[in-house]
Design a protein around this motif. Structure first.
Motif, PDB file in Angstrom:
ATOM      1  N   PHE A 174      -8.790  47.390  54.054  1.00 13.77           N
ATOM      2  CA  PHE A 174      -8.303  47.315  52.537  1.00 13.77           C
ATOM      3  C   PHE A 174      -9.537  46.736  51.788  1.00 13.77           C
ATOM      4  CE2 PHE A 174      -8.137  42.515  52.743  1.00 13.77           C
ATOM      5  CZ  PHE A 174      -7.999  42.470  54.111  1.00 13.77           C
ATOM      6  N   VAL A 201      -7.197  45.434  69.860  1.00 15.06           N
ATOM      7  CA  VAL A 201      -6.894  44.406  68.811  1.00 15.06           C
ATOM      8  C   VAL A 201      -5.702  43.529  69.082  1.00 15.06           C
ATOM      9  CG1 VAL A 201      -5.975  43.952  66.538  1.00 15.06           C
ATOM     10  CG2 VAL A 201      -7.621  45.896  66.765  1.00 15.06           C
ATOM     11  N   GLU A 202      -5.725  42.325  69.247  1.00  8.48           N
ATOM     12  CA  GLU A 202      -4.584  41.191  69.290  1.00  8.48           C
ATOM     13  C   GLU A 202      -4.559  40.364  68.169  1.00  8.48           C
ATOM     14  OE1 GLU A 202      -4.720  38.750  72.658  1.00  8.48           O
ATOM     15  OE2 GLU A 202      -6.858  38.207  72.365  1.00  8.48           O
ATOM     16  N   ASN A 212      -0.572  44.690  71.814  1.00 11.39           N
ATOM     17  CA  ASN A 212      -0.055  46.135  71.941  1.00 11.39           C
ATOM     18  C   ASN A 212      -0.354  46.575  73.093  1.00 11.39           C
ATOM     19  OD1 ASN A 212       0.245  48.942  71.749  1.00 11.39           O
ATOM     20  ND2 ASN A 212      -0.233  49.171  69.692  1.00 11.39           N
ATOM     21  N   PRO A 255     -10.390  41.377  66.330  1.00 17.09           N
ATOM     22  CA  PRO A 255     -10.817  42.581  66.346  1.00 17.09           C
ATOM     23  C   PRO A 255     -11.206  43.084  67.955  1.00 17.09           C
ATOM     24  CG  PRO A 255     -11.944  41.661  64.382  1.00 17.09           C
ATOM     25  CD  PRO A 255     -10.961  40.574  65.324  1.00 17.09           C
ATOM     26  N   ALA A 304      -5.980  38.426  62.833  1.00 14.59           N
ATOM     27  CA  ALA A 304      -6.279  39.497  63.779  1.00 14.59           C
ATOM     28  C   ALA A 304      -7.550  39.217  64.584  1.00 14.59           C
ATOM     29  CB  ALA A 304      -6.419  40.931  63.081  1.00 14.59           C
ATOM     30  N   TYR A 332     -10.787  47.156  63.818  1.00  9.81           N
ATOM     31  CA  TYR A 332     -10.115  46.453  62.945  1.00  9.81           C
ATOM     32  C   TYR A 332      -8.813  47.000  62.677  1.00  9.81           C
ATOM     33  CZ  TYR A 332     -15.081  45.786  62.350  1.00  9.81           C
ATOM     34  OH  TYR A 332     -16.291  45.601  62.470  1.00  9.81           O
ATOM     35  N   PRO A 333      -7.813  46.146  62.491  1.00  7.90           N
ATOM     36  CA  PRO A 333      -6.482  46.806  62.607  1.00  7.90           C
ATOM     37  C   PRO A 333      -5.998  47.377  61.210  1.00  7.90           C
ATOM     38  CG  PRO A 333      -6.306  44.326  62.526  1.00  7.90           C
ATOM     39  CD  PRO A 333      -7.733  44.821  62.830  1.00  7.90           C
ATOM     40  N   VAL A 334      -6.536  46.696  60.009  1.00  9.10           N
ATOM     41  CA  VAL A 334      -6.348  47.159  58.915  1.00  9.10           C
ATOM     42  C   VAL A 334      -7.479  47.331  58.077  1.00  9.10           C
ATOM     43  CG1 VAL A 334      -3.941  46.503  58.603  1.00  9.10           C
ATOM     44  CG2 VAL A 334      -5.867  44.737  58.062  1.00  9.10           C
ATOM     45  N   ILE A 374     -14.672  41.729  69.632  1.00  7.87           N
ATOM     46  CA  ILE A 374     -15.090  40.183  69.692  1.00  7.87           C
ATOM     47  C   ILE A 374     -14.722  39.775  70.999  1.00  7.87           C
ATOM     48  CG2 ILE A 374     -15.137  40.032  67.257  1.00  7.87           C
ATOM     49  CD1 ILE A 374     -12.564  38.453  69.216  1.00  7.87           C
ATOM     50  N   LEU A 377     -10.488  54.682  67.480  1.00  8.35           N
ATOM     51  CA  LEU A 377      -9.913  53.645  66.764  1.00  8.35           C
ATOM     52  C   LEU A 377     -11.023  52.671  66.173  1.00  8.35           C
ATOM     53  CD1 LEU A 377      -7.091  52.671  69.050  1.00  8.35           C
ATOM     54  CD2 LEU A 377      -6.967  54.079  66.829  1.00  8.35           C
TER      55      LEU A 377
END
Lengths: 171, 331
Positions: B331, B253-254, B310, B290, B288, B327-329, B293, B324
């Motif tokens: 919700f 992820v960036e 990261n 993902p 973000a 996607y970073p989060v 992509i 992992l």
């Protein structure tokens, strides 16, 4: 401002707490929530002073959007942090605590009970576009005469507020 | 699929110059030739042609970034995948049509061997008035027969702060005295300096810089440089104008923080290239990207962006095995 070589007007558009335009995710086949799309000015416009709202999260690392207004609590971290001013002006006061203010290896910023005893390291006045080091182990306090916007590079910790569903594009 | 693996890369020394004056290059079974307008990539059974400006702009970044994170596609067909020590160079690997027709072709090289070939190719194929890192409006053209070189432009390394730009002994802040003038598109960016009031003995720790002024003096486009480090968390500053010369498919992820102006990003599925969405990023926006992509950006006016990476070296594997989410989060 006019670009003399090209003869055209230059306007670099920065956002501010009072004037910003938000973009967005124009989905073809994805869930916009996967992009965690937010705007720091919008986030801060809805934040309490010095609430450290995560707008970016990459496993244990975070970017926190902060409304600088008045005096912040004193914070410290057991790792470097950095503060980028996105709007306004803020002072950063630094103290080297007599004894470590944060447990060794603790991730993220820790809110201290008050001004720690220690040696004054100095202070900085920083404005939009300025990037300041918040050194590992140092206690720091922000002081802003007027509301401003600070983007903090840090690690997720006790002070990090996550409210993604409130700040991100959902559909 | 045809996949060749070389434990020891086969690098053939460049041959004599062709009739346009350029050297040919070969590594493994890939052969590279350039003429006045195109780079021609020959591989077993076929060839792929890329306009030379497109090719050189992508090549310059692949070289400067040490093959970067994940996939660097020069166009929809040709590119490289960084395996950190080795590099896969491919035709059609991330193209749905090539894949369905089993026309993709891949070879693996030691990173240092491919780097040596790419370095030499970039140096030889870049003519004297063309800077592949400059915006199109700020440089000459790459076309025509071989005429001179521009080693100063193509030898740029990716600049990286160890802790924070502007600290003593760290990445130097850009200055006019070093020949780095404020870019024409950032003529209105304030150049004021932070007020620093360190107590004696703390001069090295009470530090701040004008990052926007630093960025306004960048003489490159689409070329992130690390400006602040918190362990593996890297804030990379870059100024963008025109089109991202590569299609970047990250292996982690960036995040993007749009600091000024606007960029429109085309987002596609990393493997098939199917369009996924457009991201419209305006000043203050954060998003973000993902891990599943690939993306290409379009900047109508030179703008400032923070790319947040990261640098944890375990991430490509952890994403690849599904440990992992892309996607970073959640919700």
């Amino acid at each position: 401002m006019r670009d003399a070589r090209k003869g055209h007007c230059v306007e670099t558009v920065f956002g501010s707490l009072w004037k910003y335009t938000k973009g967005g995710v124009q989905s073809i086949s994805v869930n916009p929530k996967h992009y965690a799309f937010s705007n720091v000015f919008e986030v801060v416009s809805q934040s309490k002073p010095y609430e450290r709202v995560a707008v970016g999260k990459n496993l244990k690392y975070v970017l926190e959007a902060v409304r600088s207004e008045g005096e912040s609590p004193w914070y410290a971290a057991d790792h470097d942090e950095a503060a980028l001013i996105m709007d306004g002006e803020v002072e950063v006061h630094l103290i080297q605590p007599d004894k470590p203010a944060v447990p060794l290896g603790k991730e993220g910023a820790v809110k201290l009970a008050g001004e720690p005893k220690g040696k004054k390291m100095g202070w900085m006045k920083i404005r939009r576009g300025h990037l300041a080091l918040l050194p590992k182990g140092a206690a720091y306090q922000f002081r802003g005469a007027a509301p401003g916007v600070v983007l903090l590079q840090s690690m997720q910790g006790d002070c990090t507020v996550e409210k993604w569903a409130q700040i991100c594009q959902l559909r | 699929m045809i996949r060749e693996n070389f434990n020891v890369s086969t690098v053939v020394p460049p041959q004599l110059r062709n009739k346009q004056g350029y050297q040919n290059f070969q590594i493994g079974q890939f052969r590279f030739e350039r003429d006045e307008y195109f780079a021609q990539i020959l591989y077993p059974g076929n060839r792929h042609i890329v306009p030379i400006e497109t090719f050189l702009r992508a090549l310059a970044r692949d070289v400067a970034w040490g093959f970067f994170y994940g996939t660097v596609s020069f166009d929809a067909i040709f590119g490289t995948i960084n395996r950190y020590g080795t590099v896969e160079m491919f035709i059609g690997l991330h193209n749905a049509a090539y894949r369905s027709a089993h026309k993709e072709y891949v070879e693996t090289f030691a990173s240092k061997d491919l780097r040596r070939v790419f370095d030499s190719m970039l140096a030889d194929w870049t003519n004297q008035e063309f800077d592949p890192f400059a915006a199109p409006g700020e440089t000459g053209t790459p076309y025509g027969r071989k005429h001179g070189d521009n080693l100063k432009a193509v030898d740029r390394e990716r600049s990286a702060a160890k802790r924070m730009v502007g600290l003593p002994g760290d990445l130097k802040i850009r200055a006019g005295s070093d020949g780095l003038e404020v870019n024409r598109s950032f003529a209105d960016v304030p150049q004021d300096q932070p007020e620093l009031h360190p107590e004696p003995g703390f001069e090295d720790q009470v530090r701040a810089v004008n990052l926007f002024a630093h960025m306004s003096r960048s003489d490159t486009t689409w070329n992130p440089s690390v400006v602040s480090v918190v362990q593996d968390s890297l804030l990379c500053a870059t100024t963008e104008e025109y089109v991202l010369p590569i299609i970047h498919g990250n292996d982690r992820v960036e995040w993007l923080v749009q600091l000024s102006d606007e960029i429109i990003w085309d987002i596609e599925d990393k493997i098939t290239g199917m369009p996924a969405c457009k991201l419209v990023m305006k000043a203050g926006d954060v998003a973000a990207l993902p891990a599943d992509i690939r993306h290409r950006g379009y900047a109508p006016k030179r703008s400032m962006v923070l790319v947040w990476e990261n640098n944890d070296g375990t991430l490509p594997h952890r994403h690849a095995v599904g440990e992992l989410t892309p996607y970073p989060v959640v919700f």
